[in-house]
Design a protein around this motif. Structure first.
Motif, PDB file in Angstrom:
ATOM      1  N   HIS A 108     -90.868  -9.451  31.483  1.00  0.00           N
ATOM      2  CA  HIS A 108     -90.427 -10.812  31.169  1.00  0.00           C
ATOM      3  C   HIS A 108     -89.658 -10.828  29.844  1.00  0.00           C
TER       4      HIS A 108
ATOM      5  N   ALA B  97     -89.579 -12.837  27.504  1.00  0.00           N
ATOM      6  CA  ALA B  97     -90.309 -13.323  26.328  1.00  0.00           C
ATOM      7  C   ALA B  97     -91.111 -12.199  25.664  1.00  0.00           C
TER       8      ALA B  97
ATOM      9  N   ILE C 231     -97.083 -16.628  30.700  1.00  0.00           N
ATOM     10  CA  ILE C 231     -95.943 -16.007  31.385  1.00  0.00           C
ATOM     11  C   ILE C 231     -96.325 -15.920  32.859  1.00  0.00           C
ATOM     12  N   PRO C 232     -95.529 -16.526  33.738  1.00  0.00           N
ATOM     13  CA  PRO C 232     -95.978 -16.626  35.136  1.00  0.00           C
ATOM     14  C   PRO C 232     -95.953 -15.295  35.885  1.00  0.00           C
TER      15      PRO C 232
ATOM     16  N   ARG D 211     -94.879 -14.170  38.920  1.00  0.00           N
ATOM     17  CA  ARG D 211     -94.093 -14.466  40.117  1.00  0.00           C
ATOM     18  C   ARG D 211     -92.721 -13.798  40.032  1.00  0.00           C
TER      19      ARG D 211
ATOM     20  N   GLU E 196     -82.165 -17.105  38.695  1.00  0.00           N
ATOM     21  CA  GLU E 196     -82.503 -16.287  37.519  1.00  0.00           C
ATOM     22  C   GLU E 196     -82.544 -14.802  37.857  1.00  0.00           C
TER      23      GLU E 196
ATOM     24  N   ARG F 242     -82.921 -11.331  35.374  1.00  0.00           N
ATOM     25  CA  ARG F 242     -84.278 -10.796  35.257  1.00  0.00           C
ATOM     26  C   ARG F 242     -84.349  -9.399  35.864  1.00  0.00           C
TER      27      ARG F 242
END
Lengths: 109, 414
Positions: free
Chosen positions: B116, B118, B167-168, B170, B176, B180
């Motif tokens: 992710h 983040a 933070i999901p 999925r 996106e 990603r």
């Protein structure tokens, strides 16, 4: 729903008078924009310029913001979001990102 | 304990770890607890498979065992756990005891959570090795030559952020996905590069990281068969890795592409990479990994360095620079320009990369410049550039190579 703080940083001194008209208009529409995205602003405030800040550490009181830097905290809002991706989506729409940056922090609890 | 059972558990660890952990995280929504349950399931397998025989589907057995442990743990700790933030998982999930075939594949969710944006890149890499590859923290620390304590802290901090910031868990939505996925592929490519040219230390190749990267890319290709850049990365790794045996000599010294023994390259891997590249190029609009693979493939299929199709290499670099305008690509393109138009034209391009300033700490920049100056007979400047490159490298094999190069520059300025 989890809550996140969006801390808005703007070029020093972060005076609301320096905000360009388009950005100000966008701030006024921000809440509606988020509602369309399924997020909600629970609270939000702009701060007065960092020249008005006073820092207190222990007993010591000093004039000025906590950090001297090119950008200063200029406002914040608390939002509700499903998860970090959802909160980041809201953060990307925040007009403070145009001239400065925002920091997204999950709220404890 | 029989060797057959130990072997079966070790195989299942290598092949099924990601699947078992990803399926268990869906139940626990807590990465630490899931890891613990999966570890326990593997330990239990050693004993159980000895008694009852090795199951036909070891992954299914392990998944069921790990999920049972997870459910028990959750029931025991339900009060305590209600206070902890859990991974965000959008849909309702149901337990399916029949396991394997009925369980949706969660491996991609785990991959996208670990990578992710983040999370810092170094945390993404560490988490990917820990959670996707099932590597132990000490092994990861050793691979990156940092202390176990530092690596453990890095992993703990990243896991804590995943839980606290939610933070999901999925796979990103279509809009996106390109960005990603690019982050995921970059992490795998960095893993490969860290194995291929270890940034510090004695050995040029760290085989375990290289194999993990190849394995991960193969897994992604199976899980996302329509994503062309996944194929592009797979091709890039295959073609680059085909030259692994010839990149260093018996003493572990670096051997340049032009001096490598082409008869020792892995022709099957090069052919497979080529097939993948042709397939992606036919679909149009190749991304950066496919274009890098195509460049590596032109080199790998050339009968000799001199007979390399340099105009084709240059054309591919032009295309790469268009989709991925970075100073490293500009520098590599300059090397191709040197082969097509000569060192003078290339040197002015390298000057442009220097002026850009972003590659200040990159040893290949002065090394390329030194090589061009040497070919132009500007010996003093070449020697100075080699010395500048030497100041920047940390890898013994590369340092040794530069020392040899520096020694070969004539000292008399003509």
């Amino acid at each position: 729903m989890p809550q996140y703080a969006i801390l808005q940083y703007a070029p020093t001194p972060g005076d609301a008078q320096d905000i360009p008209t388009e950005e100000m208009d966008a701030f006024l529409r921000y809440s509606d924009l988020l509602q369309e995205k399924g997020t909600q602003i629970l609270a939000g405030h702009a701060l007065q310029s960092s020249e008005t800040a006073t820092t207190v550490r222990g007993e010591l009181v000093t004039d000025g913001p906590f950090l001297e830097s090119k950008e200063v905290l200029a406002g914040f809002c608390i939002i509700e979001a499903a998860d970090l991706d959802h909160a980041l989506e809201a953060a990307k729409l925040n007009p403070a990102t145009w001239r400065g940056a925002v920091e997204v922090r999950p709220i404890l609890g | 304990m029989s060797t057959a059972v130990e072997q079966a558990v070790a195989d299942a660890h290598r092949r099924e770890w990601t699947f078992v952990l990803a399926a268990t995280v869906r139940v626990t929504r807590d990465i630490d607890l899931a890891e613990e349950c999966v570890q326990d399931a593997y330990v239990a397998a050693l004993d159980a498979w000895e008694r009852t025989g090795i199951p036909r589907k070891p992954g299914a057995w392990l998944t069921t065992a790990a999920k049972r442990k997870a459910i028990n743990a959750i029931e025991r700790q339900v009060v305590l756990r209600s206070k902890l933030p859990l991974l965000v998982e959008p849909e309702e999930t149901t337990m399916d005891e029949t396991g394997y075939d009925a369980v949706p594949d969660d491996r991609l969710r785990l991959v996208f959570t670990c990578c992710h944006p983040a999370l810092a890149r170094e945390a993404q890499i560490a988490l990917t090795l820990r959670l996707i590859c099932g590597m132990t923290t000490p092994d990861i620390a050793r691979s990156f030559l940092i202390s176990e304590t530092t690596m453990a802290a890095r992993i703990t901090r990243a896991k804590k952020k995943i839980a606290a910031a939610r933070i999901p868990y999925r796979v990103p939505e279509a809009n996106e996905l390109p960005d990603r996925l690019d982050a995921v592929l970059s992490v795998i490519h960095l893993l490969y590069s860290a194995g291929h040219t270890t940034p510090t230390g004695e050995h040029l190749v760290r085989a375990d990281l290289v194999e993990r990267a190849l394995h991960l890319t193969g897994m992604l290709r199976d899980l996302m068969p329509d994503e062309t850049e996944v194929r592009g990365l797979l091709a890039l790794l295959l073609v680059t890795d085909a030259r692994r045996a010839t990149r260093t000599d018996d003493q572990g010294r670096l051997v340049l592409l032009e001096d490598q023994d082409r008869s020792a390259w892995d022709r099957a891997a090069i052919a497979e990479g080529h097939r993948l590249i042709v397939d992606v190029l036919r679909r149009g609009r190749p991304g950066r990994f496919t274009l890098q693979a195509a460049i590596a493939s032109v080199h790998a299929r050339a009968p000799s360095y001199a007979e390399t199709d340099w105009p084709e290499v240059l054309a591919l670099y032009d295309a790469l620079l268009a989709v991925w305008p970075t100073p490293v690509v500009s520098l590599n393109r300059a090397v191709a320009v040197a082969m097509v138009e000569g060192p003078t034209a290339a040197l002015s391009l390298v000057g442009g990369v220097e002026d850009d300033g972003r590659l200040g700490g990159y040893p290949y920049l002065p090394a390329v410049k030194a090589d061009l100056l040497r070919r132009l007979g500007r010996h003093q400047e070449a020697a100075a550039a080699y010395r500048a490159a030497l100041d920047l490298v940390d890898n013994d094999a590369e340092r040794e190579f530069l020392v040899r190069r520096l020694a070969s520059v004539p000292t008399d300025e003509s």
